[in-house]
Design a protein around this motif. Structure first.
Motif, PDB file in Angstrom:
ATOM      1  N   GLN A  58      -7.560 -16.637 -16.119  1.00  0.00           N
ATOM      2  CA  GLN A  58      -6.511 -16.041 -16.937  1.00  0.00           C
ATOM      3  C   GLN A  58      -6.662 -14.519 -17.056  1.00  0.00           C
ATOM      4  N   ASP A  59      -7.569 -13.935 -16.266  1.00  0.00           N
ATOM      5  CA  ASP A  59      -7.664 -12.477 -16.154  1.00  0.00           C
ATOM      6  C   ASP A  59      -6.687 -11.992 -15.081  1.00  0.00           C
ATOM      7  N   TYR A  60      -6.310 -10.722 -15.191  1.00  0.00           N
ATOM      8  CA  TYR A  60      -5.467 -10.116 -14.156  1.00  0.00           C
ATOM      9  C   TYR A  60      -5.790  -8.630 -14.106  1.00  0.00           C
ATOM     10  N   VAL A  61      -5.940  -8.102 -12.896  1.00  0.00           N
ATOM     11  CA  VAL A  61      -6.299  -6.690 -12.740  1.00  0.00           C
ATOM     12  C   VAL A  61      -5.326  -5.993 -11.794  1.00  0.00           C
ATOM     13  N   TYR A  62      -5.206  -4.688 -12.010  1.00  0.00           N
ATOM     14  CA  TYR A  62      -4.376  -3.844 -11.144  1.00  0.00           C
ATOM     15  C   TYR A  62      -5.130  -2.539 -10.944  1.00  0.00           C
ATOM     16  N   ALA A  63      -5.244  -2.112  -9.697  1.00  0.00           N
ATOM     17  CA  ALA A  63      -5.959  -0.870  -9.401  1.00  0.00           C
ATOM     18  C   ALA A  63      -5.251  -0.119  -8.288  1.00  0.00           C
ATOM     19  N   SER A  64      -4.772   1.071  -8.587  1.00  0.00           N
ATOM     20  CA  SER A  64      -4.146   1.927  -7.587  1.00  0.00           C
ATOM     21  C   SER A  64      -4.801   3.294  -7.600  1.00  0.00           C
ATOM     22  N   LYS A  90      -0.555 -11.694 -16.304  1.00  0.00           N
ATOM     23  CA  LYS A  90       0.147 -11.219 -15.103  1.00  0.00           C
ATOM     24  C   LYS A  90       1.440 -10.500 -15.466  1.00  0.00           C
ATOM     25  N   LEU A  91       2.211 -11.067 -16.405  1.00  0.00           N
ATOM     26  CA  LEU A  91       3.465 -10.437 -16.813  1.00  0.00           C
ATOM     27  C   LEU A  91       3.212  -9.066 -17.426  1.00  0.00           C
ATOM     28  N   ALA A  92       2.205  -8.963 -18.282  1.00  0.00           N
ATOM     29  CA  ALA A  92       1.913  -7.691 -18.934  1.00  0.00           C
ATOM     30  C   ALA A  92       1.482  -6.622 -17.930  1.00  0.00           C
ATOM     31  N   VAL A  93       0.583  -6.993 -17.024  1.00  0.00           N
ATOM     32  CA  VAL A  93       0.054  -6.004 -16.072  1.00  0.00           C
ATOM     33  C   VAL A  93       1.132  -5.561 -15.086  1.00  0.00           C
ATOM     34  N   THR A  94       1.889  -6.517 -14.557  1.00  0.00           N
ATOM     35  CA  THR A  94       2.935  -6.132 -13.600  1.00  0.00           C
ATOM     36  C   THR A  94       4.014  -5.287 -14.274  1.00  0.00           C
ATOM     37  N   THR A  95       4.305  -5.596 -15.532  1.00  0.00           N
ATOM     38  CA  THR A  95       5.281  -4.788 -16.280  1.00  0.00           C
ATOM     39  C   THR A  95       4.776  -3.374 -16.488  1.00  0.00           C
ATOM     40  N   ILE A  96       3.505  -3.228 -16.844  1.00  0.00           N
ATOM     41  CA  ILE A  96       2.924  -1.893 -17.043  1.00  0.00           C
ATOM     42  C   ILE A  96       2.984  -1.093 -15.752  1.00  0.00           C
ATOM     43  N   ARG A 118     -19.533 -18.204 -18.620  1.00  0.00           N
ATOM     44  CA  ARG A 118     -18.749 -19.060 -19.516  1.00  0.00           C
ATOM     45  C   ARG A 118     -17.265 -18.697 -19.567  1.00  0.00           C
ATOM     46  N   ASP A 119     -16.887 -17.575 -18.978  1.00  0.00           N
ATOM     47  CA  ASP A 119     -15.487 -17.151 -19.019  1.00  0.00           C
ATOM     48  C   ASP A 119     -15.133 -16.510 -17.678  1.00  0.00           C
ATOM     49  N   ASN A 120     -13.852 -16.254 -17.486  1.00  0.00           N
ATOM     50  CA  ASN A 120     -13.433 -15.462 -16.335  1.00  0.00           C
ATOM     51  C   ASN A 120     -14.040 -14.069 -16.450  1.00  0.00           C
ATOM     52  N   ILE A 121     -14.325 -13.458 -15.307  1.00  0.00           N
ATOM     53  CA  ILE A 121     -14.999 -12.156 -15.278  1.00  0.00           C
ATOM     54  C   ILE A 121     -14.189 -11.215 -14.399  1.00  0.00           C
ATOM     55  N   SER A 122     -13.803 -10.083 -14.955  1.00  0.00           N
ATOM     56  CA  SER A 122     -13.063  -9.083 -14.166  1.00  0.00           C
ATOM     57  C   SER A 122     -13.678  -7.708 -14.353  1.00  0.00           C
ATOM     58  N   VAL A 123     -13.721  -6.974 -13.252  1.00  0.00           N
ATOM     59  CA  VAL A 123     -14.363  -5.658 -13.232  1.00  0.00           C
ATOM     60  C   VAL A 123     -13.529  -4.697 -12.380  1.00  0.00           C
ATOM     61  N   ILE A 124     -13.310  -3.490 -12.882  1.00  0.00           N
ATOM     62  CA  ILE A 124     -12.854  -2.368 -12.048  1.00  0.00           C
ATOM     63  C   ILE A 124     -13.900  -1.276 -12.186  1.00  0.00           C
ATOM     64  N   LEU A 125     -14.401  -0.777 -11.069  1.00  0.00           N
ATOM     65  CA  LEU A 125     -15.301   0.376 -11.060  1.00  0.00           C
ATOM     66  C   LEU A 125     -14.579   1.539 -10.396  1.00  0.00           C
ATOM     67  N   ILE A 126     -14.649   2.715 -11.031  1.00  0.00           N
ATOM     68  CA  ILE A 126     -13.959   3.894 -10.549  1.00  0.00           C
ATOM     69  C   ILE A 126     -14.940   5.061 -10.469  1.00  0.00           C
ATOM     70  N   SER A 127     -14.991   5.682  -9.313  1.00  0.00           N
ATOM     71  CA  SER A 127     -15.767   6.911  -9.138  1.00  0.00           C
ATOM     72  C   SER A 127     -14.750   8.058  -9.074  1.00  0.00           C
ATOM     73  N   PRO A 128     -14.514   8.774 -10.201  1.00  0.00           N
ATOM     74  CA  PRO A 128     -13.362   9.670 -10.274  1.00  0.00           C
ATOM     75  C   PRO A 128     -13.535  11.054  -9.635  1.00  0.00           C
ATOM     76  N   LEU A 129     -14.755  11.604  -9.684  1.00  0.00           N
ATOM     77  CA  LEU A 129     -14.925  12.992  -9.256  1.00  0.00           C
ATOM     78  C   LEU A 129     -15.932  13.140  -8.114  1.00  0.00           C
ATOM     79  N   GLY A 130     -16.438  12.030  -7.604  1.00  0.00           N
ATOM     80  CA  GLY A 130     -17.356  12.095  -6.476  1.00  0.00           C
ATOM     81  C   GLY A 130     -18.754  12.528  -6.839  1.00  0.00           C
TER      82      GLY A 130
END
Length: 243
Positions: free
Chosen positions: A18-24, A52-58, A231-243
């Motif tokens: 039931q997790d949902y991620v978006y990364a651009s 999914k509805l919330a993330v795609t809408t955002i 015990r739950d769904n696991i979602s991760v986004i890692l971002i390296s912003p400035l190198g």
């Protein structure tokens, strides 16, 4: 050059993710990038639908927005997502009561803009220090603030999953906003509580400061969360912003 990696995992105990991620990493509308993590709640597949509805809408609202101020863009997008989820929940008995956490971020040069509803988190790792930028909207966090619970006691409290704010549960939504000045070699972590309930901050910090690519570190976070129980769904986004 900004680099990002996202991954979501069902965990060991759940039958549905039931997790949902978006990364651009690329521009979305007037925004230079966009990252969103959601943890849906609701029976059957309602939480999955809400996230999914919330993330795609955002993402869609961000792409269409004529605003140039990141906080304003995120605010309008989350308000619209809240309305969509709330109306969908009211139109179907199967979806009644559904909602989702949201943590969303835009990296604009050396400034990180963050919006948060619920208990999904955003951290910034700088050198040896891991800092939680967001603040959980949860019952145990409120008790910690009031002095009724210690931090370690809160971590293991049976009611730690009760959140006090969510997208789509009420007609209006309260959003917290944060700005953080980024430094060279910072690493941004966005995640659901399927990670933070399985790993202490110190364990997360040790993985993030270790060797390896952001892909390898993200996969190691998932692996360790599952090793500790998953015990739950696991979602991760890692971002390296400035190198």
């Amino acid at each position: 050059m900004l680099k990002a990696f996202s991954v979501t995992n069902i965990g060991k105990m759940r039958k549905l993710n039931q997790d949902y991620v978006y990364a651009s990493e690329l521009p979305v509308g007037n925004m230079p990038n966009l990252f969103v993590v959601a943890d849906g709640m609701g029976g059957h597949n309602a939480g999955d639908f809400a996230a999914k509805l919330a993330v795609t809408t955002i993402a869609e609202q961000t792409a269409e927005s004529t605003e140039t101020n990141p906080q304003r863009v995120l605010e309008q997008a989350i308000i619209t997502a809240n309305s969509f989820v709330y109306r969908s929940a009211g139109a179907s008995a199967e979806l009644e009561g559904m909602g989702t956490t949201i943590v969303a971020a835009v990296c604009d040069g050396d400034t990180l803009h963050v919006a948060n509803v619920g208990d999904s988190r955003l951290y910034v790792m700088n050198g040896q220090q891991l800092r939680q930028v967001t603040r959980d909207h949860s019952w145990v966090e409120e008790m910690v603030k009031r002095g009724g619970l210690g931090r370690e006691e809160a971590r293991n409290h049976p009611d730690k999953n009760i959140i006090t704010r969510a997208v789509g549960v009420e007609m209006t939504v309260r959003i917290d906003f944060f700005e953080h000045r980024l430094q060279k070699n910072d690493l941004i972590l966005m995640c659901t509580d399927g990670l933070t309930n399985m790993l202490k901050d110190e364990e997360i910090r040790d993985i993030l400061k270790g060797r390896g690519s952001i892909e390898e570190k993200a996969e190691e976070l998932i692996r360790m969360a599952n090793e500790n129980g998953g015990r739950d769904n696991i979602s991760v986004i890692l971002i390296s912003p400035l190198g």
